[in-house]
Design a protein around this motif. Structure first.
Motif, PDB file in Angstrom:
ATOM      1  N   SER A 165       0.808  -1.224   0.000  1.00  0.00           N
ATOM      2  CA  SER A 165       0.000   0.000   0.000  1.00  0.00           C
ATOM      3  C   SER A 165       0.835   1.265   0.000  1.00  0.00           C
ATOM      4  O   SER A 165       0.283   2.368   0.018  1.00  0.00           O
ATOM      5  CB  SER A 165      -0.923   0.010   1.230  1.00  0.00           C
ATOM      6  OG  SER A 165      -0.153  -0.005   2.429  1.00  0.00           O
ATOM      7  N   GLN A 216     -14.565  -3.229  -3.205  1.00  0.00           N
ATOM      8  CA  GLN A 216     -14.334  -2.623  -1.901  1.00  0.00           C
ATOM      9  C   GLN A 216     -15.523  -2.850  -0.978  1.00  0.00           C
ATOM     10  O   GLN A 216     -16.673  -2.687  -1.388  1.00  0.00           O
ATOM     11  CB  GLN A 216     -14.072  -1.123  -2.054  1.00  0.00           C
ATOM     12  CG  GLN A 216     -13.481  -0.486  -0.819  1.00  0.00           C
ATOM     13  CD  GLN A 216     -12.076  -1.023  -0.527  1.00  0.00           C
ATOM     14  OE1 GLN A 216     -11.258  -1.113  -1.428  1.00  0.00           O
ATOM     15  NE2 GLN A 216     -11.823  -1.370   0.719  1.00  0.00           N
ATOM     16  N   GLY A 267     -12.862  -4.415   3.997  1.00  0.00           N
ATOM     17  CA  GLY A 267     -11.659  -4.569   3.195  1.00  0.00           C
ATOM     18  C   GLY A 267     -11.992  -5.048   1.795  1.00  0.00           C
ATOM     19  O   GLY A 267     -13.159  -5.275   1.449  1.00  0.00           O
ATOM     20  N   PRO A 268     -10.991  -5.230   0.955  1.00  0.00           N
ATOM     21  CA  PRO A 268     -11.236  -5.632  -0.432  1.00  0.00           C
ATOM     22  C   PRO A 268     -11.591  -7.107  -0.556  1.00  0.00           C
ATOM     23  O   PRO A 268     -11.128  -7.941   0.228  1.00  0.00           O
ATOM     24  CB  PRO A 268      -9.900  -5.333  -1.117  1.00  0.00           C
ATOM     25  CG  PRO A 268      -8.884  -5.457  -0.016  1.00  0.00           C
ATOM     26  CD  PRO A 268      -9.562  -4.995   1.226  1.00  0.00           C
ATOM     27  N   HIS A 275      -6.655  -2.841   5.623  1.00  0.00           N
ATOM     28  CA  HIS A 275      -6.137  -1.482   5.426  1.00  0.00           C
ATOM     29  C   HIS A 275      -6.045  -1.098   3.955  1.00  0.00           C
ATOM     30  O   HIS A 275      -5.743   0.051   3.629  1.00  0.00           O
ATOM     31  CB  HIS A 275      -4.738  -1.368   6.037  1.00  0.00           C
ATOM     32  CG  HIS A 275      -3.715  -2.223   5.343  1.00  0.00           C
ATOM     33  ND1 HIS A 275      -3.717  -3.601   5.425  1.00  0.00           N
ATOM     34  CD2 HIS A 275      -2.666  -1.900   4.525  1.00  0.00           C
ATOM     35  CE1 HIS A 275      -2.714  -4.090   4.712  1.00  0.00           C
ATOM     36  NE2 HIS A 275      -2.069  -3.082   4.153  1.00  0.00           N
ATOM     37  N   ALA A 321      -7.351  -0.483   0.019  1.00  0.00           N
ATOM     38  CA  ALA A 321      -8.498  -0.045  -0.776  1.00  0.00           C
ATOM     39  C   ALA A 321      -8.071  -0.008  -2.228  1.00  0.00           C
ATOM     40  O   ALA A 321      -6.884   0.058  -2.547  1.00  0.00           O
ATOM     41  CB  ALA A 321      -8.976   1.337  -0.321  1.00  0.00           C
ATOM     42  N   GLU A 331      -8.269   1.998  -5.825  1.00  0.00           N
ATOM     43  CA  GLU A 331      -8.554   3.293  -6.432  1.00  0.00           C
ATOM     44  C   GLU A 331      -7.952   3.325  -7.823  1.00  0.00           C
ATOM     45  O   GLU A 331      -7.387   2.333  -8.287  1.00  0.00           O
ATOM     46  CB  GLU A 331      -8.011   4.440  -5.572  1.00  0.00           C
ATOM     47  CG  GLU A 331      -6.503   4.474  -5.451  1.00  0.00           C
ATOM     48  CD  GLU A 331      -6.015   5.758  -4.786  1.00  0.00           C
ATOM     49  OE1 GLU A 331      -4.828   6.086  -4.967  1.00  0.00           O
ATOM     50  OE2 GLU A 331      -6.795   6.434  -4.103  1.00  0.00           O
ATOM     51  N   ARG A 351      -6.057   2.544   2.826  1.00  0.00           N
ATOM     52  CA  ARG A 351      -7.402   3.071   2.917  1.00  0.00           C
ATOM     53  C   ARG A 351      -7.397   4.523   3.412  1.00  0.00           C
ATOM     54  O   ARG A 351      -8.167   5.344   2.948  1.00  0.00           O
ATOM     55  CB  ARG A 351      -8.244   2.227   3.885  1.00  0.00           C
ATOM     56  CG  ARG A 351      -9.685   2.643   3.983  1.00  0.00           C
ATOM     57  CD  ARG A 351     -10.401   1.831   5.023  1.00  0.00           C
ATOM     58  NE  ARG A 351     -10.490   0.446   4.590  1.00  0.00           N
ATOM     59  CZ  ARG A 351     -11.639  -0.212   4.449  1.00  0.00           C
ATOM     60  NH1 ARG A 351     -12.755   0.393   4.706  1.00  0.00           N
ATOM     61  NH2 ARG A 351     -11.644  -1.465   4.065  1.00  0.00           N
ATOM     62  N   VAL A 363      -6.846   6.868   0.584  1.00  0.00           N
ATOM     63  CA  VAL A 363      -8.017   7.029  -0.272  1.00  0.00           C
ATOM     64  C   VAL A 363      -9.024   7.940   0.378  1.00  0.00           C
ATOM     65  O   VAL A 363      -9.611   8.822  -0.236  1.00  0.00           O
ATOM     66  CB  VAL A 363      -8.653   5.650  -0.570  1.00  0.00           C
ATOM     67  CG1 VAL A 363      -9.943   5.817  -1.330  1.00  0.00           C
ATOM     68  CG2 VAL A 363      -7.681   4.783  -1.357  1.00  0.00           C
TER      69      VAL A 363
END
Length: 289
Positions: free
Chosen positions: A177, A240, A244-245, A267, A269, A271, A284, A287
């Motif tokens: 991330s 999403q 979480g994903p 944690h 996401a 985008e 996250r 985002v």
């Protein structure tokens, strides 16, 4: 990556098609309707840790699981690996590819390149010559690419300095991330607690990072230009949720994996990359900001 042809609408349509196929033909997902007593728009999340338990029910009715004849359900396809590597911008398929693994794999090529397995230090090998043979082939190869976890790469004896190192990051690694971590020399901690300093693993330059999960396979790669982890959107959909994903493999049918949650990724996401316009994984908080 420019001109990738990504369309949010088409991506979601591919996900909807995968959901319809799962509910229509796969016992595990069909049972969700029976348990709910109604049609569901989306399958209930399935933790990746439960996949081994329900493996046989993840195969379509028309092509059921046959234990004695099946390869392990999580091997995936060479194209998944190749596409993840290409997302990094560091591998075009011109070099022989050596992957450090805990078990041998019956692949011969990844794209145009010859593919080889080098057994990791913790692999169980009935014949020590098997591991030695892989290392000899690596040392003899001309300008090879070498892919593995940071710890696996560090444990390999005498691997050639001319090898192009590619690091395999687990989906749960905090580095997934981080935006532009490699451009700014940030420190990361990879698998096995090994430290990755900027673009080096124990003094050798790292040319690319791919993201991997033991059951979902290769999910994407970090682009060397923008520094973001791009999802292989042609094969992977990410939905999403507040928890979480959820990951769906759009092309894999045996087993069918739709709406899979991975512990340790709350944690993350999904985008859009501002530079490339394609899906990326991000923190996250970043985002939300």
């Amino acid at each position: 990556m420019a001109g990738s042809g990504f369309s949010e609408r088409a991506w979601d349509q591919a996900y909807r098609a995968a959901v319809a196929q799962a509910f229509g033909t796969v016992p595990y997902y069909r049972e969700m309707w029976a348990e709910a007593g109604a049609r569901r728009e989306d399958p209930a999340p399935t933790p990746v840790t439960r996949l081994e338990e329900v493996l046989a029910a993840l195969y379509p009715l028309g092509a059921p699981y046959e234990r004695r004849r099946e390869e392990p359900g999580w091997i995936g396809e060479p194209a998944e690996l190749l596409e993840a590597l290409r997302l990094t911008g560091a591998y075009r398929g011109e070099r022989p590819l050596f992957e450090v693994r805990r078990a041998l794999l019956d692949w011969r090529r990844v794209g145009r390149a010859r593919y080889h397995v080098v057994l990791s230090a913790d692999a169980e090998a009935a014949d020590p010559e098997t591991r030695a043979a892989g290392l000899r082939a690596l040392r003899a190869a001309r300008e090879p690419a070498l892919l593995g976890d940071p710890g696996q790469l560090a444990e390999l004896p005498d691997h050639p300095g001319g090898a192009r190192l590619l690091v395999r990051l687990p989906l749960t690694d905090p580095a997934v991330s981080e935006h532009g971590a490699h451009e700014h020399g940030a420190h990361e901690h990879g698998a096995h607690g090994q430290e990755v300093h900027g673009q080096e693993v124990h003094g050798q330059e790292v040319h690319g990072h791919v993201v991997h999960d033991g059951h979902l396979g290769y999910l994407g790669g970090r682009d060397r230009g923008c520094g973001r982890v791009h999802v292989n959107w042609r094969r992977v959909h990410v939905r999403q949720t507040p928890a979480g994903p959820l990951f769906t493999l759009l092309r894999r049918r045996r087993p069918t994996l739709v709406g899979i949650s991975v512990p340790g990724t709350a944690h993350l996401a999904v985008e859009r990359c501002a530079r490339h316009g394609t899906p990326v994984l991000a923190a996250r908080e970043a985002v939300a900001a």
